[in-house]
Motif scaffolding. Sequence first.
Motif, PDB file in Angstrom:
ATOM      1  N   GLY A 249       1.011  -1.328  -0.029  1.00 57.12           N
ATOM      2  CA  GLY A 249       0.084  -0.018   0.115  1.00 57.12           C
ATOM      3  C   GLY A 249       0.707   1.244   0.018  1.00 57.12           C
ATOM      4  N   ARG A 250       0.361   2.266   0.545  1.00 58.10           N
ATOM      5  CA  ARG A 250       1.295   3.662   0.864  1.00 58.10           C
ATOM      6  C   ARG A 250       1.100   4.056   2.187  1.00 58.10           C
ATOM      7  NH1 ARG A 250      -3.251   6.938  -1.505  1.00 58.10           N
ATOM      8  NH2 ARG A 250      -4.471   5.376  -0.234  1.00 58.10           N
ATOM      9  N   LEU A 251       2.064   4.794   2.422  1.00 53.21           N
ATOM     10  CA  LEU A 251       2.048   5.421   3.946  1.00 53.21           C
ATOM     11  C   LEU A 251       0.617   6.019   4.399  1.00 53.21           C
ATOM     12  CD1 LEU A 251       4.156   6.169   6.057  1.00 53.21           C
ATOM     13  CD2 LEU A 251       4.595   8.532   5.038  1.00 53.21           C
ATOM     14  N   GLN A 252      -0.100   6.517   3.253  1.00 56.70           N
ATOM     15  CA  GLN A 252      -1.677   6.613   4.066  1.00 56.70           C
ATOM     16  C   GLN A 252      -2.337   5.609   4.320  1.00 56.70           C
ATOM     17  OE1 GLN A 252      -2.581  10.102   3.373  1.00 56.70           O
ATOM     18  NE2 GLN A 252      -4.591   9.778   4.179  1.00 56.70           N
ATOM     19  N   ASP A 253      -1.883   4.383   3.811  1.00 56.48           N
ATOM     20  CA  ASP A 253      -2.765   3.295   4.287  1.00 56.48           C
ATOM     21  C   ASP A 253      -2.204   2.829   5.724  1.00 56.48           C
ATOM     22  OD1 ASP A 253      -4.158   2.867   1.969  1.00 56.48           O
ATOM     23  OD2 ASP A 253      -2.292   2.057   1.061  1.00 56.48           O
ATOM     24  N   ALA A 254      -1.102   3.008   5.847  1.00 57.70           N
ATOM     25  CA  ALA A 254      -0.485   2.776   7.386  1.00 57.70           C
ATOM     26  C   ALA A 254      -1.157   3.664   8.369  1.00 57.70           C
ATOM     27  CB  ALA A 254       1.016   2.797   7.373  1.00 57.70           C
ATOM     28  N   ASP A 255      -1.112   4.948   8.141  1.00 56.34           N
ATOM     29  CA  ASP A 255      -1.582   5.995   8.796  1.00 56.34           C
ATOM     30  C   ASP A 255      -3.197   5.482   9.003  1.00 56.34           C
ATOM     31  OD1 ASP A 255      -1.914   8.614   9.905  1.00 56.34           O
ATOM     32  OD2 ASP A 255      -3.023   9.226   8.409  1.00 56.34           O
ATOM     33  N   GLU A 256      -3.823   5.238   8.032  1.00 57.26           N
ATOM     34  CA  GLU A 256      -5.289   4.975   8.247  1.00 57.26           C
ATOM     35  C   GLU A 256      -5.423   3.526   9.066  1.00 57.26           C
ATOM     36  OE1 GLU A 256      -6.749   7.563   4.147  1.00 57.26           O
ATOM     37  OE2 GLU A 256      -7.091   5.067   4.391  1.00 57.26           O
ATOM     38  N   LEU A 257      -4.775   2.802   8.743  1.00 57.81           N
ATOM     39  CA  LEU A 257      -4.890   1.615   9.436  1.00 57.81           C
ATOM     40  C   LEU A 257      -4.683   1.706  11.018  1.00 57.81           C
ATOM     41  CD1 LEU A 257      -5.107  -1.585  10.056  1.00 57.81           C
ATOM     42  CD2 LEU A 257      -2.757  -1.732   9.231  1.00 57.81           C
ATOM     43  N   ILE A 258      -3.592   2.643  11.388  1.00 57.74           N
ATOM     44  CA  ILE A 258      -3.270   2.763  12.969  1.00 57.74           C
ATOM     45  C   ILE A 258      -4.403   3.646  13.421  1.00 57.74           C
ATOM     46  CG2 ILE A 258      -1.771   4.220  14.216  1.00 57.74           C
ATOM     47  CD1 ILE A 258       0.306   3.732  12.179  1.00 57.74           C
ATOM     48  N   ARG A 259      -5.162   4.569  12.548  1.00 58.14           N
ATOM     49  CA  ARG A 259      -6.073   5.443  13.363  1.00 58.14           C
ATOM     50  C   ARG A 259      -7.305   4.359  13.406  1.00 58.14           C
ATOM     51  NH1 ARG A 259      -7.760  11.010  11.325  1.00 58.14           N
ATOM     52  NH2 ARG A 259      -6.502  10.659   9.658  1.00 58.14           N
ATOM     53  N   ALA A 260      -7.569   3.610  12.311  1.00 55.02           N
ATOM     54  CA  ALA A 260      -8.730   2.703  12.441  1.00 55.02           C
ATOM     55  C   ALA A 260      -8.679   1.792  13.526  1.00 55.02           C
ATOM     56  CB  ALA A 260      -8.961   2.024  10.989  1.00 55.02           C
ATOM     57  N   ALA A 261      -7.534   1.360  13.834  1.00 48.99           N
ATOM     58  CA  ALA A 261      -7.331   0.263  14.787  1.00 48.99           C
ATOM     59  C   ALA A 261      -7.564   0.822  16.013  1.00 48.99           C
ATOM     60  CB  ALA A 261      -5.680  -0.223  14.941  1.00 48.99           C
ATOM     61  N   HIS A 262      -7.346   2.047  16.404  1.00 48.24           N
ATOM     62  CA  HIS A 262      -7.177   2.749  17.520  1.00 48.24           C
ATOM     63  C   HIS A 262      -8.778   3.082  17.903  1.00 48.24           C
ATOM     64  CE1 HIS A 262      -2.796   4.348  18.006  1.00 48.24           C
ATOM     65  NE2 HIS A 262      -2.878   3.209  18.281  1.00 48.24           N
ATOM     66  N   GLU A 263      -9.552   3.383  16.824  1.00 49.27           N
ATOM     67  CA  GLU A 263     -11.000   3.622  16.994  1.00 49.27           C
ATOM     68  C   GLU A 263     -11.539   2.437  17.317  1.00 49.27           C
ATOM     69  OE1 GLU A 263     -12.002   5.441  13.211  1.00 49.27           O
ATOM     70  OE2 GLU A 263     -10.922   7.450  13.986  1.00 49.27           O
ATOM     71  N   THR A 264     -11.095   1.257  16.973  1.00 46.03           N
ATOM     72  CA  THR A 264     -11.562  -0.275  16.998  1.00 46.03           C
ATOM     73  C   THR A 264     -11.108  -0.569  18.413  1.00 46.03           C
ATOM     74  OG1 THR A 264     -11.244  -0.726  14.667  1.00 46.03           O
ATOM     75  CG2 THR A 264     -11.796  -2.717  16.171  1.00 46.03           C
TER      76      THR A 264
END
Length: 544
Positions: A94-109
Amino acid sequence: MTQELTSPSPARQAPGPGRGPGWWRDAVIYQVYVRSFADSDGDGIGDLQGVRSRLPYLKELGVDAVWLTPFYASPQADGGYDVADYRAVDPLFGRLQDADELIRAAHETGLRVIVDIVPNHTSDQHPWFQDPELARQRYIFRPGKGDSGQLPPNDWESIFGGPAWTRTGRGDWYLHLFAPEQPDLDWENPDVHAEFTAILRFWLDLGVDGFRIDVAHGMVKAAGLPDIGHGRQATLIGSQHLPFFDQDGVHAIHRAWRTLLDGYDGARIGVAEAWAPTPERLALYVRPDELHQAFNFQFLGTGWRADGLREVIDASLAATASVGAPTTWVLSNHDVVRHTTRLGGGLARARAATLLMLALPGSAYLYQGEELGLPEVTDLPDEVRQDPAFFRGAASAGPAPDGTADAGGQDGMRDGCRVPLPWAGDRPPYGFGPGGSWLPQPADWGALSVAAQTGDPDSTLELYRTALALRRTLPGLGDGPMNWRPAPDGVLTFARPGVLCTVNTLPDPVEIPLPGRPLLSSAPVATEDGSALLPGDSCTWWAI
Ligand code: BGC
C-alpha cells in the motif's frame, strides 16, 4: 523516496486504546504477517488495506493489540526483513497513507498497533549501502584472509546457511548474519544510532504503540570479530554466547530506546526478538530501564512434556520476576513450525498448549491462523518457496534457536507457516482476496476457514474467542500470582486467583479429584462423583 501523507498529517494521534499504563503486562497481542493475512487488491499478496478490513475480526477475537510484520519499502529478499526505506510503505502493501489510516482505524476499534523495526541490517538496496563510501562507514566491512584476501575475515556462518561474509568488487568483504542482501549495520557508528532514533520517532509520531525489535540481540558484535572455531557454530547456537549474539553492548541501545519511548504519552512499548541462551540472559532485556517485553522462545522450544514445561515456566517466571517484568509467552510465529504440527499431537495438543499459555501470568502473542488451528503446510513444491533459508540450505535441526528451522516442517523452512489465511468458502483462495495467493493453500482448508468455524462451539476459533473473553472478565488471569498444586505424573495443575488450570500432557485420560466447576476445556471433560476425567492432551480451566 520518503512518502508523503496525502491529507494533513493525522500523526501525533491520541495514544492508543488499552487498559492503563501497564497495558502490555498482560496483553494478548496478535501477530499479523501482512503478506498472508488479507489481500485487498487481488495481487495474491496481503496488504495494509486488507488488514484494515479485518480489524472487526480481530476485535471480536478479543486481542488487545496487533503486531504488523515489516511492510516497508523492500526488495523482499527476506519477506520484507530487508528494508530499503524505513519511512516508506512498499507498493506491494500500500502507501504510507494506508499505514496511517490503519493505525487510526485500529485505535478507533480499540486495538493498539505495534510495528516491526529491523535495526541489525538493512537491504543491500538501502541508499547507505548503495554508496560505497557511506557503506564502508556504516556497515561492517573487513579485508579478507589469505594471500590475496580471498578468504572470509572470520569463520562466522549466516543463519540462513553459508558464510556470513560476501566479497565485493573492491575485494573487501561485508558481514551479513542473514542473507547477502541483508548487510549488517555497524552500531559503533553514531550515524546509525541517530538514524534509528529518527525512524522510531517517525512511527511514534504517526501513532504506533510500540515496536517489535528484530534481532534485538544481534546489533553489537564482539570486539575484533573473533572466530568461533571451525564447525562449532551449529552446536553453540541457542545454548551459549556467540560473538555476534547477546553481547552486553546491545543493552545500551535498548536503554536509549526506552528513554525515547518513555518520552511519548500512552505507554509505548518495545518487545525484543532476542534469542538469549538462558531465561536469566533474556531477563536482562526487560530490566526496568530497558524494553517492556521479550519473547519467551525457551517456552516455545519446549516439547509437550509436563516436567519440561514446568521447569521452563518456573525458570522464566523467576527470571522475569527478578527484574520486575512480566513474562511474554509465545507458541508460534512466522519463523517456526506452527504448534499444531510442531508439538506432534495435532489439534488436540495445540488447543491444550494454547489454553495453558493463556492461563499463565503475563502477556501472550498469538500468530495469525493459530486461532483456526492451522497446521504447518509441509508439501509446498520447491518452485513456490520463497524463504531465503531454503535457497541457502540452512540446517534443519530443531527446535530453532534463531527462528529459521524447526522439527516437523518441510526441511525446517519457513514458508509452511506463512501460507495465506482461509477466511471463507471451499476453494482457494478461501476469501483471502479477489485474486490468488502467493503461496498455494491446501485443498482441505475450507473447513478451517473463519466462516466455517464461526458459531461452532467446538471449533478452535470459538475456543480462542471464549478463552480471550474469559481472560478479560476473570480478574486473576493475566498479570498476577501462580501456584503449583500437586498432580499425578504427566499432569500439571496450577492455581491463579479464582481459577485452577489442569493440563494432561499424556495421550490417555487421567482421573483426578474434581477441582471445581469447569469453565473452559480444550476437549470434553467428564465430571462425576467428585472426580474429573481429563482427556489425553487437554487443558481445562476450573472456577475455584
Ligand atoms: C525475523 C525473520 C528474519 C530475520 C532477519 C528474524 O528474527 O523474525 O523472519 O528472517 O530476523 O531479519
